[in-house]
Motif scaffolding. Structure first.
Motif, mmCIF file in Angstrom:
data_model
loop_
_atom_site.group_PDB
_atom_site.id
_atom_site.type_symbol
_atom_site.label_atom_id
_atom_site.label_comp_id
_atom_site.label_asym_id
_atom_site.label_seq_id
_atom_site.Cartn_x
_atom_site.Cartn_y
_atom_site.Cartn_z
ATOM 1 N N ILE A 196 -0.571 13.391 -34.146
ATOM 2 C CA ILE A 196 0.385 12.310 -33.912
ATOM 3 C C ILE A 196 0.739 11.647 -35.242
ATOM 4 O O ILE A 196 -0.135 11.367 -36.073
ATOM 5 C CB ILE A 196 -0.161 11.289 -32.892
ATOM 6 N N TYR A 197 2.029 11.415 -35.412
ATOM 7 C CA TYR A 197 2.556 10.762 -36.610
ATOM 8 C C TYR A 197 2.752 9.276 -36.336
ATOM 9 O O TYR A 197 3.214 8.875 -35.263
ATOM 10 C CB TYR A 197 3.901 11.388 -36.997
ATOM 11 N N TYR A 198 2.416 8.465 -37.358
ATOM 12 C CA TYR A 198 2.718 7.034 -37.289
ATOM 13 C C TYR A 198 2.802 6.475 -38.704
ATOM 14 O O TYR A 198 1.825 6.534 -39.463
ATOM 15 C CB TYR A 198 1.653 6.278 -36.490
ATOM 16 N N ASP A 199 3.966 5.984 -39.083
ATOM 17 C CA ASP A 199 4.161 5.238 -40.325
ATOM 18 C C ASP A 199 3.603 5.968 -41.546
ATOM 19 O O ASP A 199 2.788 5.435 -42.302
ATOM 20 C CB ASP A 199 3.521 3.855 -40.186
ATOM 21 N N GLY A 200 4.055 7.198 -41.736
ATOM 22 C CA GLY A 200 3.690 7.946 -42.936
ATOM 23 C C GLY A 200 2.360 8.665 -42.883
ATOM 24 O O GLY A 200 1.962 9.309 -43.866
ATOM 25 N N MET A 201 1.656 8.584 -41.772
ATOM 26 C CA MET A 201 0.337 9.216 -41.663
ATOM 27 C C MET A 201 0.309 10.125 -40.435
ATOM 28 O O MET A 201 0.863 9.790 -39.385
ATOM 29 C CB MET A 201 -0.759 8.162 -41.534
ATOM 30 N N MET A 202 -0.326 11.278 -40.592
ATOM 31 C CA MET A 202 -0.551 12.185 -39.477
ATOM 32 C C MET A 202 -2.024 12.139 -39.095
ATOM 33 O O MET A 202 -2.913 12.235 -39.957
ATOM 34 C CB MET A 202 -0.174 13.614 -39.862
ATOM 35 N N TYR A 203 -2.274 11.969 -37.803
ATOM 36 C CA TYR A 203 -3.633 12.010 -37.277
ATOM 37 C C TYR A 203 -3.791 13.298 -36.482
ATOM 38 O O TYR A 203 -2.968 13.608 -35.606
ATOM 39 C CB TYR A 203 -3.919 10.779 -36.430
ATOM 40 N N ILE A 204 -4.837 14.039 -36.776
ATOM 41 C CA ILE A 204 -4.997 15.405 -36.294
ATOM 42 C C ILE A 204 -6.152 15.441 -35.305
ATOM 43 O O ILE A 204 -7.302 15.133 -35.660
ATOM 44 C CB ILE A 204 -5.251 16.355 -37.480
ATOM 45 N N PHE A 205 -5.857 15.832 -34.074
ATOM 46 C CA PHE A 205 -6.874 15.944 -33.025
ATOM 47 C C PHE A 205 -7.331 17.389 -32.837
ATOM 48 O O PHE A 205 -8.480 17.633 -32.488
ATOM 49 C CB PHE A 205 -6.334 15.411 -31.707
ATOM 50 N N ASP A 206 -6.423 18.334 -33.014
ATOM 51 C CA ASP A 206 -6.735 19.755 -32.869
ATOM 52 C C ASP A 206 -6.235 20.464 -34.128
ATOM 53 O O ASP A 206 -5.042 20.669 -34.307
ATOM 54 C CB ASP A 206 -6.064 20.340 -31.618
ATOM 55 N N GLN A 207 -7.165 20.828 -35.006
ATOM 56 C CA GLN A 207 -6.774 21.341 -36.318
ATOM 57 C C GLN A 207 -6.022 22.659 -36.222
ATOM 58 O O GLN A 207 -5.024 22.868 -36.920
ATOM 59 C CB GLN A 207 -8.010 21.510 -37.204
ATOM 60 N N SER A 208 -6.489 23.561 -35.378
ATOM 61 C CA SER A 208 -5.850 24.869 -35.268
ATOM 62 C C SER A 208 -4.392 24.735 -34.825
ATOM 63 O O SER A 208 -3.484 25.339 -35.404
ATOM 64 C CB SER A 208 -6.627 25.759 -34.298
ATOM 65 N N ARG A 209 -4.163 23.931 -33.778
ATOM 66 C CA ARG A 209 -2.792 23.771 -33.280
ATOM 67 C C ARG A 209 -1.943 22.977 -34.263
ATOM 68 O O ARG A 209 -0.745 23.226 -34.395
ATOM 69 C CB ARG A 209 -2.818 23.092 -31.908
ATOM 70 N N PHE A 210 -2.531 22.000 -34.942
ATOM 71 C CA PHE A 210 -1.798 21.259 -35.969
ATOM 72 C C PHE A 210 -1.306 22.198 -37.068
ATOM 73 O O PHE A 210 -0.140 22.155 -37.483
ATOM 74 C CB PHE A 210 -2.695 20.172 -36.567
ATOM 75 N N GLU A 211 -2.193 23.073 -37.546
ATOM 76 C CA GLU A 211 -1.814 23.987 -38.614
ATOM 77 C C GLU A 211 -0.745 24.971 -38.156
ATOM 78 O O GLU A 211 0.102 25.389 -38.947
ATOM 79 C CB GLU A 211 -3.055 24.724 -39.117
ATOM 80 N N LYS A 212 -0.773 25.312 -36.889
ATOM 81 C CA LYS A 212 0.256 26.214 -36.372
ATOM 82 C C LYS A 212 1.614 25.518 -36.306
ATOM 83 O O LYS A 212 2.635 26.090 -36.695
ATOM 84 C CB LYS A 212 -0.142 26.735 -34.994
ATOM 85 N N VAL A 213 1.648 24.276 -35.822
ATOM 86 C CA VAL A 213 2.900 23.536 -35.732
ATOM 87 C C VAL A 213 3.518 23.354 -37.108
ATOM 88 O O VAL A 213 4.723 23.523 -37.298
ATOM 89 C CB VAL A 213 2.676 22.164 -35.055
ATOM 90 N N PHE A 214 2.698 23.026 -38.091
ATOM 91 C CA PHE A 214 3.217 22.698 -39.411
ATOM 92 C C PHE A 214 3.148 23.870 -40.387
ATOM 93 O O PHE A 214 3.200 23.671 -41.604
ATOM 94 C CB PHE A 214 2.492 21.478 -39.967
ATOM 95 N N ASP A 215 3.063 25.076 -39.841
ATOM 96 C CA ASP A 215 3.246 26.299 -40.626
ATOM 97 C C ASP A 215 2.327 26.374 -41.836
ATOM 98 O O ASP A 215 2.742 26.758 -42.925
ATOM 99 C CB ASP A 215 4.706 26.435 -41.074
ATOM 100 N N TYR A 216 1.074 26.014 -41.640
ATOM 101 C CA TYR A 216 0.143 26.095 -42.762
ATOM 102 C C TYR A 216 -0.083 27.529 -43.209
ATOM 103 O O TYR A 216 -0.471 27.773 -44.358
ATOM 104 C CB TYR A 216 -1.187 25.439 -42.391
ATOM 105 N N LEU A 217 0.146 28.496 -42.335
ATOM 106 C CA LEU A 217 -0.030 29.884 -42.739
ATOM 107 C C LEU A 217 0.887 30.225 -43.907
ATOM 108 O O LEU A 217 0.492 30.950 -44.832
ATOM 109 C CB LEU A 217 0.247 30.818 -41.557
ATOM 110 N N ALA A 218 2.111 29.698 -43.889
ATOM 111 C CA ALA A 218 3.030 29.932 -44.999
ATOM 112 C C ALA A 218 2.489 29.326 -46.290
ATOM 113 O O ALA A 218 2.617 29.907 -47.373
ATOM 114 C CB ALA A 218 4.409 29.346 -44.678
ATOM 115 N N GLU A 219 1.859 28.134 -46.187
ATOM 116 C CA GLU A 219 1.262 27.516 -47.366
ATOM 117 C C GLU A 219 0.056 28.318 -47.850
ATOM 118 O O GLU A 219 -0.149 28.482 -49.055
ATOM 119 C CB GLU A 219 0.844 26.079 -47.042
ATOM 120 N N TYR A 220 -0.746 28.844 -46.926
ATOM 121 C CA TYR A 220 -1.880 29.681 -47.315
ATOM 122 C C TYR A 220 -1.397 30.921 -48.073
ATOM 123 O O TYR A 220 -1.994 31.332 -49.069
ATOM 124 C CB TYR A 220 -2.666 30.121 -46.082
#
Length: 336
Positions: A196-220
């Motif tokens: 969940i995003y709020y005021d410039g900060m992202m709070y991550i509850f599920d790391q695997s799904r978060f990384e999938k949404v934000f395309d961390y594989l491309a960064e890796y």
């Protein structure tokens, strides 16, 4: 690695909870509550550029979506206050730990986040449906206050299983006495929030799904490119460098480790003397043999040996000044 202090990020999380609780008593018709779908922009030259569209909702659903987000965030806050879970800055290594986290990360540190900034502008997107092609990549619940001054955006990974009856011959709705046929597919919203995003900060509850949404594989993959290019330029020869590259790009877990190697950066200064020292002083899984030029080279029997090679380039071999013994440390912490 986050640039925000843990204490400030924790206070900020409580502000998110207060925002969601404050709007609970406001009529949802006065709030901006949107269920948004993100699809890859097929006309864009960028690999991870998205189009955003809005699901048309009846009068009851906005309140249900608002309650979903608030309940999940309040549940995390309660678990933090009772020390059932930990609060930590985002780290790739947290994924492999036996603990549950709420992680935080300033959006300025999130790869590809510029592709999501349209969500922050309050734009009213065009209508869409879940069944329109191409398939959604993820969904977001955007909640704005009545003055459009504050906003929270909950991100949920998408699965085709949310479209119930997509492959069914007949669909029925359970009634009090009889099952009734329905012609339309039913859409389910997962009972969770992944981040969940709020005021410039992202709070991550599920790391695997978060990384999938934000395309961390491309960064890796980008970090792996940098590391492999630099390693290839060193004077440390490989018996089969192509096998090493294939092992890296062919396994997402290896790519995540390459991200850690890149962040640590020790590989940039390694040379043949370091390889010789490791071979002579450690009981290491890294295999060395002489190549055709009489030089010591790193040898992999198969792609499974990539883990041992990356432990070398991640500086996982340590000397103890107390015992003069050598160790392999897989989870280092800086002592300085």
């Amino acid at each position: 690695m986050s640039s925000a202090s843990r204490g400030d990020a924790r206070d900020h999380f409580d502000e998110l909870v207060a925002f969601l609780q404050r709007i609970e008593d406001i009529d949802t018709s006065e709030l901006g509550i949107d269920l948004l779908l993100a699809r890859l922009d097929e006309e864009s030259a960028e690999d991870y550029d998205y189009t955003f569209d809005r699901i048309s909702l009846d009068q009851e659903l906005p309140e249900d979506l608002e309650n979903l987000v608030r309940e999940k965030v309040e549940h995390k806050q309660s678990a933090l206050e009772s020390d059932k879970i930990r609060f930590s800055d985002y780290g790739i290594e947290n994924r492999d730990r036996d603990q549950t986290f709420v992680q935080y990360e300033p959006t300025e540190n999130i790869p590809q986040f510029e592709n999501f900034e349209r969500l922050l502008e309050g734009e009213r997107f065009s209508h869409t449906t879940y069944t329109e092609p191409p398939k959604p990549e993820f969904q977001a619940i955007r909640i704005r206050d009545a003055d459009n001054d504050q906003m929270a955006i909950a991100f949920l990974n998408y699965s085709r299983r949310q479209i119930m009856g997509r492959t069914s011959r007949a669909r029925m709705l359970v009634g009090s006495e009889k099952h009734r046929k329905v012609d339309d597919s039913l859409i389910s919203i997962p009972d969770r929030v992944d981040s969940i995003y709020y005021d410039g900060m992202m709070y991550i509850f599920d790391q695997s799904r978060f990384e999938k949404v934000f395309d961390y594989l491309a960064e890796y993959e980008r970090c792996a490119d940098d590391v492999l290019d630099r390693i290839e330029e060193t004077d440390i020869p490989f018996h089969d460098f192509d096998m090493f590259k294939d092992a890296v790009y062919g396994n997402n877990r290896v790519l995540r480790l390459m991200y850690k190697v890149h962040e640590r950066g020790v590989y940039e200064d390694m040379d043949l003397d370091d390889a010789t020292y490791i071979r002579d002083n450690f009981d290491t899984d890294v295999k060395f043999e002489e190549n055709g030029d009489g030089e010591m080279s790193i040898k992999m029997d198969d792609k499974r040996d990539v883990w041992a090679v990356l432990r070398f380039f991640n500086d996982d071999h340590l000397d103890s000044p107390l015992t003069n013994e050598q160790y392999i440390s897989l989870s280092k912490q800086d002592a300085g």
